[in-house]
Design a protein around this motif. Structure first.
Motif, mmCIF file in Angstrom:
data_model
loop_
_atom_site.group_PDB
_atom_site.id
_atom_site.type_symbol
_atom_site.label_atom_id
_atom_site.label_comp_id
_atom_site.label_asym_id
_atom_site.label_seq_id
_atom_site.Cartn_x
_atom_site.Cartn_y
_atom_site.Cartn_z
ATOM 1 N N GLY A 58 0.783 -1.224 0.000
ATOM 2 C CA GLY A 58 0.000 0.000 0.000
ATOM 3 C C GLY A 58 0.814 1.274 0.000
ATOM 4 N N LYS A 59 1.939 1.273 -0.715
ATOM 5 C CA LYS A 59 2.863 2.416 -0.669
ATOM 6 C C LYS A 59 2.350 3.659 -1.401
ATOM 7 N N ARG A 60 1.363 3.480 -2.277
ATOM 8 C CA ARG A 60 0.827 4.644 -3.012
ATOM 9 C C ARG A 60 -0.578 4.332 -3.486
ATOM 10 N N THR A 61 -1.260 5.368 -3.968
ATOM 11 C CA THR A 61 -2.581 5.156 -4.551
ATOM 12 C C THR A 61 -2.420 4.522 -5.933
ATOM 13 N N LEU A 62 -3.485 3.908 -6.397
ATOM 14 C CA LEU A 62 -3.487 3.233 -7.689
ATOM 15 C C LEU A 62 -4.476 3.903 -8.633
#
Length: 199
Positions: A42-46
């Motif tokens: 979950g390191k960034r939005t998709l």
């Protein structure tokens, strides 16, 4: 109260599957590997183009859980879980509609969504928790020894989110007791979390 949400690496909470159309749209293995890391940590939005729209599960099951992981560590939840979470953390997490099918082309009941949790908090107290780095990895790839069910969090570090990842242990989900009780009240079929101590 805080709960640690450990997903057992066994069926039905982990289910293998294929993303036929997505594999065609994103044929590059390196790109898919990078996306798998995003799904897992979950390191960034998709963007919607970075998430499969269909998964074909390898094994048909009579009873499906409301939350499970599939290929590439992609987290899937039913619409029931999404609705409850949106009541507690409105707009905080990402959900993408995904068709869940079996090889026979039949579908389980209900709607499913791919879920991306990017909210990070840094609340775990290492000295009084059973934690360790993964062998051969840098410190950010830490993990919680879930079989010991021993985690302690700092209350002051909790920001009010009801579902989150720990910044230094992003493979694990954490949840508030209010969210857990709401899931339990709705008889959500999922893996059972365990309590963390709070100081």
């Amino acid at each position: 109260m805080t709960y640690v949400l450990h997903i057992p690496s066994e069926a039905p909470f982990v289910q293998g599957g294929d993303f036929p159309e997505f594999f065609k749209l994103v044929p590059d293995l390196h790109t898919r590997s990078v996306l798998s890391g995003v799904y897992r940590y979950g390191k960034r939005t998709l963007t919607s183009d970075e998430v499969p729209r269909e998964v074909v599960l390898h094994k048909k099951r009579k009873s499906m859980p409301d939350c499970f992981l599939t290929t590439g560590s992609l987290a899937l939840v039913t619409s029931k879980v999404r609705e409850i979470l949106e009541q507690f953390d409105p707009g905080l997490h990402q959900f993408f509609p995904i068709d869940v099918r079996f090889k026979s082309s039949t579908q389980p009941e209900g709607e499913y969504f791919a879920m991306n949790v990017t909210r990070m908090q840094d609340s775990i107290v290492d000295d009084v928790s059973s934690v360790a780095p993964f062998h051969g990895h840098v410190s950010e790839k830490m993990h919680i020894h879930h079989f010991r069910k021993n985690a302690t969090v700092r209350k002051f570090a909790l920001s009010g989110a009801n579902l989150w990842r720990e910044k230094r242990y992003p493979a694990s989900f954490m949840m508030s007791d209010a969210f857990f009780e709401a899931l339990k009240a709705q008889k959500i079929k999922m893996f059972r979390p365990y309590k963390a101590k709070e100081i």
